[in-house]
Design a protein around this motif. Structure first.
Motif, PDB file in Angstrom:
ATOM      1  N   TYR A 158       0.854  -1.196   0.000  1.00  0.00           N
ATOM      2  CA  TYR A 158       0.000   0.000   0.000  1.00  0.00           C
ATOM      3  C   TYR A 158       0.884   1.238   0.000  1.00  0.00           C
ATOM      4  O   TYR A 158       1.772   1.379   0.836  1.00  0.00           O
ATOM      5  CB  TYR A 158      -0.908   0.010   1.241  1.00  0.00           C
ATOM      6  N   LEU A 159       0.612   2.124  -0.946  1.00  0.00           N
ATOM      7  CA  LEU A 159       1.369   3.376  -1.089  1.00  0.00           C
ATOM      8  C   LEU A 159       0.410   4.554  -1.089  1.00  0.00           C
ATOM      9  O   LEU A 159      -0.596   4.532  -1.819  1.00  0.00           O
ATOM     10  CB  LEU A 159       2.120   3.340  -2.435  1.00  0.00           C
ATOM     11  N   ARG A 160       0.721   5.540  -0.256  1.00  0.00           N
ATOM     12  CA  ARG A 160      -0.050   6.807  -0.284  1.00  0.00           C
ATOM     13  C   ARG A 160       0.969   7.943  -0.284  1.00  0.00           C
ATOM     14  O   ARG A 160       1.949   7.902   0.481  1.00  0.00           O
ATOM     15  CB  ARG A 160      -0.914   6.882   0.982  1.00  0.00           C
ATOM     16  N   ASP A 161       0.777   8.922  -1.171  1.00  0.00           N
ATOM     17  CA  ASP A 161       1.801   9.968  -1.215  1.00  0.00           C
ATOM     18  C   ASP A 161       1.295  11.166  -2.022  1.00  0.00           C
ATOM     19  O   ASP A 161       0.181  11.137  -2.568  1.00  0.00           O
ATOM     20  CB  ASP A 161       3.089   9.416  -1.853  1.00  0.00           C
ATOM     21  N   VAL A 162       2.132  12.187  -2.076  1.00  0.00           N
ATOM     22  CA  VAL A 162       1.908  13.290  -3.008  1.00  0.00           C
ATOM     23  C   VAL A 162       2.326  12.764  -4.376  1.00  0.00           C
ATOM     24  O   VAL A 162       3.519  12.520  -4.619  1.00  0.00           O
ATOM     25  CB  VAL A 162       2.765  14.514  -2.617  1.00  0.00           C
ATOM     26  N   ILE A 163       1.335  12.492  -5.227  1.00  0.00           N
ATOM     27  CA  ILE A 163       1.584  11.930  -6.564  1.00  0.00           C
ATOM     28  C   ILE A 163       0.641  12.679  -7.506  1.00  0.00           C
ATOM     29  O   ILE A 163      -0.572  12.732  -7.273  1.00  0.00           O
ATOM     30  CB  ILE A 163       1.303  10.410  -6.610  1.00  0.00           C
ATOM     31  N   PHE A 164       1.189  13.257  -8.540  1.00  0.00           N
ATOM     32  CA  PHE A 164       0.429  14.205  -9.361  1.00  0.00           C
ATOM     33  C   PHE A 164      -0.353  13.510 -10.471  1.00  0.00           C
ATOM     34  O   PHE A 164       0.217  12.718 -11.240  1.00  0.00           O
ATOM     35  CB  PHE A 164       1.389  15.219  -9.994  1.00  0.00           C
ATOM     36  N   SER A 165      -1.652  13.848 -10.567  1.00  0.00           N
ATOM     37  CA  SER A 165      -2.459  13.291 -11.665  1.00  0.00           C
ATOM     38  C   SER A 165      -2.940  14.389 -12.618  1.00  0.00           C
ATOM     39  O   SER A 165      -3.646  14.103 -13.579  1.00  0.00           O
ATOM     40  CB  SER A 165      -3.656  12.515 -11.110  1.00  0.00           C
ATOM     41  N   PHE A 166      -2.541  15.656 -12.356  1.00  0.00           N
ATOM     42  CA  PHE A 166      -2.966  16.723 -13.271  1.00  0.00           C
ATOM     43  C   PHE A 166      -2.168  16.618 -14.578  1.00  0.00           C
ATOM     44  O   PHE A 166      -1.068  16.054 -14.605  1.00  0.00           O
ATOM     45  CB  PHE A 166      -2.772  18.102 -12.615  1.00  0.00           C
ATOM     46  N   PRO A 167      -2.729  17.171 -15.667  1.00  0.00           N
ATOM     47  CA  PRO A 167      -1.958  17.163 -16.917  1.00  0.00           C
ATOM     48  C   PRO A 167      -0.746  18.090 -16.773  1.00  0.00           C
ATOM     49  O   PRO A 167      -0.860  19.141 -16.127  1.00  0.00           O
ATOM     50  CB  PRO A 167      -2.944  17.701 -17.957  1.00  0.00           C
ATOM     51  N   PRO A 168       0.396  17.734 -17.347  1.00  0.00           N
ATOM     52  CA  PRO A 168       1.604  18.543 -17.161  1.00  0.00           C
ATOM     53  C   PRO A 168       1.407  20.016 -17.511  1.00  0.00           C
ATOM     54  O   PRO A 168       1.958  20.894 -16.852  1.00  0.00           O
ATOM     55  CB  PRO A 168       2.627  17.879 -18.086  1.00  0.00           C
ATOM     56  N   GLU A 169       0.574  20.287 -18.527  1.00  0.00           N
ATOM     57  CA  GLU A 169       0.400  21.690 -18.931  1.00  0.00           C
ATOM     58  C   GLU A 169      -0.386  22.488 -17.886  1.00  0.00           C
ATOM     59  O   GLU A 169      -0.401  23.721 -17.933  1.00  0.00           O
ATOM     60  CB  GLU A 169      -0.256  21.787 -20.318  1.00  0.00           C
ATOM     61  N   ALA A 170      -1.024  21.783 -16.935  1.00  0.00           N
ATOM     62  CA  ALA A 170      -1.789  22.490 -15.898  1.00  0.00           C
ATOM     63  C   ALA A 170      -1.056  22.464 -14.549  1.00  0.00           C
ATOM     64  O   ALA A 170      -1.645  22.731 -13.503  1.00  0.00           O
ATOM     65  CB  ALA A 170      -3.170  21.854 -15.754  1.00  0.00           C
ATOM     66  N   ALA A 171       0.248  22.142 -14.562  1.00  0.00           N
ATOM     67  CA  ALA A 171       0.998  22.004 -13.304  1.00  0.00           C
ATOM     68  C   ALA A 171       0.958  23.287 -12.472  1.00  0.00           C
ATOM     69  O   ALA A 171       0.701  23.243 -11.264  1.00  0.00           O
ATOM     70  CB  ALA A 171       2.445  21.598 -13.600  1.00  0.00           C
ATOM     71  N   ASP A 172       1.195  24.437 -13.119  1.00  0.00           N
ATOM     72  CA  ASP A 172       1.251  25.699 -12.351  1.00  0.00           C
ATOM     73  C   ASP A 172      -0.054  25.920 -11.585  1.00  0.00           C
ATOM     74  O   ASP A 172      -0.056  26.245 -10.398  1.00  0.00           O
ATOM     75  CB  ASP A 172       1.454  26.899 -13.288  1.00  0.00           C
ATOM     76  N   THR A 173      -1.169  25.700 -12.287  1.00  0.00           N
ATOM     77  CA  THR A 173      -2.483  25.938 -11.672  1.00  0.00           C
ATOM     78  C   THR A 173      -2.690  25.012 -10.482  1.00  0.00           C
ATOM     79  O   THR A 173      -3.069  25.441  -9.386  1.00  0.00           O
ATOM     80  CB  THR A 173      -3.593  25.654 -12.712  1.00  0.00           C
ATOM     81  N   HIS A 174      -2.443  23.717 -10.687  1.00  0.00           N
ATOM     82  CA  HIS A 174      -2.751  22.752  -9.623  1.00  0.00           C
ATOM     83  C   HIS A 174      -1.798  22.876  -8.445  1.00  0.00           C
ATOM     84  O   HIS A 174      -2.215  22.767  -7.288  1.00  0.00           O
ATOM     85  CB  HIS A 174      -2.760  21.338 -10.196  1.00  0.00           C
ATOM     86  N   LEU A 175      -0.524  23.102  -8.727  1.00  0.00           N
ATOM     87  CA  LEU A 175       0.426  23.256  -7.613  1.00  0.00           C
ATOM     88  C   LEU A 175       0.101  24.528  -6.829  1.00  0.00           C
ATOM     89  O   LEU A 175       0.122  24.529  -5.591  1.00  0.00           O
ATOM     90  CB  LEU A 175       1.863  23.272  -8.138  1.00  0.00           C
ATOM     91  N   GLY A 176      -0.242  25.587  -7.562  1.00  0.00           N
ATOM     92  CA  GLY A 176      -0.607  26.844  -6.897  1.00  0.00           C
ATOM     93  C   GLY A 176      -1.824  26.669  -5.996  1.00  0.00           C
ATOM     94  O   GLY A 176      -1.839  27.107  -4.840  1.00  0.00           O
ATOM     95  N   ARG A 177      -2.836  25.953  -6.506  1.00  0.00           N
ATOM     96  CA  ARG A 177      -4.065  25.713  -5.700  1.00  0.00           C
ATOM     97  C   ARG A 177      -3.749  24.903  -4.450  1.00  0.00           C
ATOM     98  O   ARG A 177      -4.259  25.166  -3.370  1.00  0.00           O
ATOM     99  CB  ARG A 177      -5.071  24.909  -6.526  1.00  0.00           C
TER     100      ARG A 177
END
Ligand code: SAM
Length: 240
Positions: A158-177
């Motif tokens: 079992y693994l739980r972590d900060v793992i990104f599922s947003f599209p790479p082009e939306a990284a700034d928006t999602h990381l900022g939020r």
């Protein structure tokens, strides 16, 4: 607390997994504040242990166990529980928690990469939460191979972590939020600066990279939940 007996020998090119990365969690003050900052919750740990089928006699290894809440809750239900962490301060805190709860889990000062679980006592369940991102992707792969090697055939990971599922082009928006919504005032939790340091200095990666790493380590992914664009969990079985 066993130290050297559970560590593998390391060549000169080995990743320095005992050196702090990103947000400082190793000082006594950071360890004392960790559970409040992280929202550690023994009821949530119990719910996870129920989902993973951990009962009396289950052999569980929690990698990067931190303050040891999951390990202690597992020991309280009669599991043979092992907590592994590179931080002596975290392990001291975890041990004190176990003493308060009158259980005796096994503590190992060791890392994802050099923890050597005994081959003649394979684990039924291996868990890790909020920590695999401490390793760059090449080393995540090595860590996952080590986790798979600890498990009995058909065992659970079992693994739980900060793992990104947003599209790479939306990284700034999602990381900022994420940084905006998760950051708390000083003294009330992890701060905006802590989350900024996570993104800047730690090694969180994308779900599709993580899935390749899991599969190449010999895991079959049973279920995956991207609980938010920045966080995910995976339940896997080792295919041996
Ligand atoms: C954010 S805490 C997570 C603790 C706990 N698993 C939880 O879910 O609350 C990260 C932990 O990873 C440990 N850590 C960092 N790098 C590690 C490594 N290479 N191997 C094992 N533990 C590591 C740190 O000492 C710290 O206790």
């Amino acid at each position: 607390m066993p130290r050297n007996d559970t560590r593998r020998p390391r060549p000169a090119w080995w990743f320095p997994e005992y050196a702090p990365v990103g947000v400082d969690l190793g000082s006594p003050a950071a360890v004392a504040a960790y559970d409040r900052n992280q929202g550690t919750d023994s009821a949530a740990d119990d719910a996870l242990l129920d989902r993973l089928g951990v009962t009396e006699g289950t052999r569980l290894v929690d990698l990067a166990c931190g303050t040891g809440s999951l390990v202690v809750q597992a020991a309280r239900r009669g599991a043979e529980a092992h907590g592994v962490d590179v931080s002596e301060e975290m392990l001291k805190y975890a041990q004190a928690r176990a003493e308060r709860c009158e259980v005796e889990p096994h503590w190992h000062q060791a890392g994802f990469l050099d923890y050597a679980h005994p081959h003649d006592a394979p684990a039924d369940v291996v868990t890790t939460g909020s920590a695999l991102h401490q390793l760059p992707d090449f080393w995540k792969q090595q860590a996952l191979r080590n986790a798979a090697a600890m498990l009995r055939p058909g065992g659970t990971f079992y693994l739980r972590d900060v793992i990104f599922s947003f599209p790479p082009e939306a990284a700034d928006t999602h990381l900022g939020r994420w940084i905006e919504s998760a950051g708390r005032a000083e003294g009330e939790g992890f701060t905006r600066a802590d989350f900024e340091a996570h993104v800047r200095e730690e090694f969180s990666t994308y779900t599709w990279i993580m899935e390749g790493l899991l599969e190449r380590a010999g895991f079959a992914i049973v279920s995956h939940d991207s609980v938010s664009p920045t966080h995910a969990e995976y339940l896997c079985r080792v295919a041996k």
